[in-house]
Design a protein around this motif. Sequence first.
Motif, PDB file in Angstrom:
ATOM      1  N   ALA A  40       0.796  -1.073   0.216  1.00 46.88           N
ATOM      2  CA  ALA A  40       0.114  -0.040  -0.046  1.00 46.88           C
ATOM      3  C   ALA A  40       0.730   1.204   0.003  1.00 46.88           C
ATOM      4  N   HIS A 147      -1.233   1.971   6.707  1.00 41.92           N
ATOM      5  CA  HIS A 147      -1.816   0.774   7.116  1.00 41.92           C
ATOM      6  C   HIS A 147      -3.058   0.785   8.286  1.00 41.92           C
ATOM      7  N   GLU A 198      -1.442  -5.314   9.082  1.00 37.26           N
ATOM      8  CA  GLU A 198      -0.512  -6.106   9.320  1.00 37.26           C
ATOM      9  C   GLU A 198      -0.641  -6.938  10.649  1.00 37.26           C
ATOM     10  N   ARG A 353       4.625  -7.706   2.416  1.00 41.91           N
ATOM     11  CA  ARG A 353       4.112  -6.390   2.032  1.00 41.91           C
ATOM     12  C   ARG A 353       2.810  -6.381   2.993  1.00 41.91           C
ATOM     13  N   SER A 354       2.211  -5.252   2.831  1.00 37.25           N
ATOM     14  CA  SER A 354       0.900  -5.113   3.863  1.00 37.25           C
ATOM     15  C   SER A 354      -0.307  -5.865   2.991  1.00 37.25           C
ATOM     16  N   LYS A 375      10.646  -9.245   8.379  1.00 34.71           N
ATOM     17  CA  LYS A 375       9.489  -8.323   8.977  1.00 34.71           C
ATOM     18  C   LYS A 375       8.649  -8.905   7.986  1.00 34.71           C
TER      19      LYS A 375
HETATM   20  C1  2PG Z   1       6.599  -1.430   4.394  1.00 38.16           C
HETATM   21  C2  2PG Z   1       5.615  -2.450   3.826  1.00 38.16           C
HETATM   22  C3  2PG Z   1       5.511  -3.569   4.904  1.00 38.16           C
HETATM   23  P1  2PG Z   1       3.977  -1.972   1.997  1.00 38.16           P
HETATM   24  O1  2PG Z   1       6.332  -0.262   4.093  1.00 38.16           O
HETATM   25  O2  2PG Z   1       7.662  -1.752   4.947  1.00 38.16           O
HETATM   26  O3  2PG Z   1       5.280  -2.970   6.247  1.00 38.16           O
HETATM   27  O4  2PG Z   1       4.631  -1.703   3.639  1.00 38.16           O
HETATM   28  O5  2PG Z   1       3.760  -3.161   1.499  1.00 38.16           O
HETATM   29  O6  2PG Z   1       2.442  -1.186   2.422  1.00 38.16           O
HETATM   30  O7  2PG Z   1       4.917  -1.139   1.296  1.00 38.16           O
END
Ligand code: 2PG
Length: 411
Positions: A40, A147, A198, A353-354, A375
């Motif tokens: 996201a 998120h 998450e 990813r989120s 993570k």
């Molecule tokens: C981040 C990720 C996972 P996203 O920023 O590190 O926490 O988020 O997948 O939304 O980019």
Amino acid sequence: MTIQSVQSWPILDSRGNWTIAVELTLSGGARAQAQVPAGASTGKHEAVALPAAQAAANVNGEIAQALIGRDATSLPAIDQLLIDLDGTQDKSRLGANALLGVSCALARALSVAAGQELWQTLRDIFRPSRPASLPRPMINIISGGLHAGANIEFQDFLVIPNRAATVREFLETTVSIHRAVGRALREKGYVLTGVADEGGWGPLLPSNETAMDVLSSELDGRADIAIDVASSHFYDNQGNYQLKREGVVTNAAGITDLLASWTERYPLVSVEDALAEDDWEGWRNLTQRLDSRLQLVGDDFFTTNLARVRKGIETGCANAVLVKMNQIGTLSETFAVLEAAHKAGYRCVVSARSGETEDSFLADLATASGAGQIKIGSITRSERLAKYNRLLEIERSDQLAMAGPVTGGRG
Ligand code: 2PG
Ligand code: MG
């Protein structure tokens, strides 16, 4: 051994958005699937994911046509073929999601054919310079930013269970902290509406610092703190970081000062995307100032892109890389980033990813590469637990050491 069939179809991810699954069959009969995640808070320099239906159609059409009957034994050669077939810098013609699904499904099919664990196959193919090890996690406890409905600006407040010696121990510690923080938030009267994307709490807090206060008060010496500032998402591209919830506008130096002060008040050891994705000068100053005190991780800043990681190393920016396969699109390119980072003394954090799926691939990737850290979100929501539970499985069946504690600063 050749590729006999490749098929893709749309599936739902953890946010109810469409993504893809890919299934690949080898001539010997080995068959395996992989599922592709989506972010996201995506970085501007990420490879491009196409809409799921289009990506699936590309796998079923042009990609299948190019792969069927090919020698399957060299995953790097197939990755290169996919990269050449796409022909763009950002994978926007066939879709980074289409390419990644195929790359991961092939890796898994090869592991099935060899009768090996996926992490062993990945290690054998890519032969990383570091030995395989179980990764130490940073685990999401409080969420903000994109998120969690932009309740506060900073995106992740995580714990690193640095005292734990096994996967089971770090999960036990984290479950207890997650519960304690939930209780503390309720007792303090903050509005809590379930968990965020998450699996961490997404409370309506008055400030980013409140999240640090609540989290640090429940640690009891059992864990250290990591944060993902995800600062590109509240940056105005003119030097200003807008902390709307607190009514504060600050700049790169202001964020750097804030983080420096937090290292004195909290057990903070790791900060991701402290500054915006193209603020190279800010990143250099930040690194000069805090390199010895904090792990400084580039996510949107590096986007798992070898050219950007190399530039960061050359210019003295950050000291760690967040590694997300779908930011770049193939396993070979992902391992190239891990290798370049490790050779330069930069640490690596393999990341989900989120928007995730029930695929546990990342647990094997982090183990195989000896990345040292992972993570993958919190200890609720099954798309997160698929990966933690896979780590438990790897720990149970294989004699692997657990990566050491994460200290603040390089080294
Ligand atoms: C981040 C990720 C996972 P996203 O920023 O590190 O926490 O988020 O997948 O939304 O980019
Ligand atoms: Mg991030």
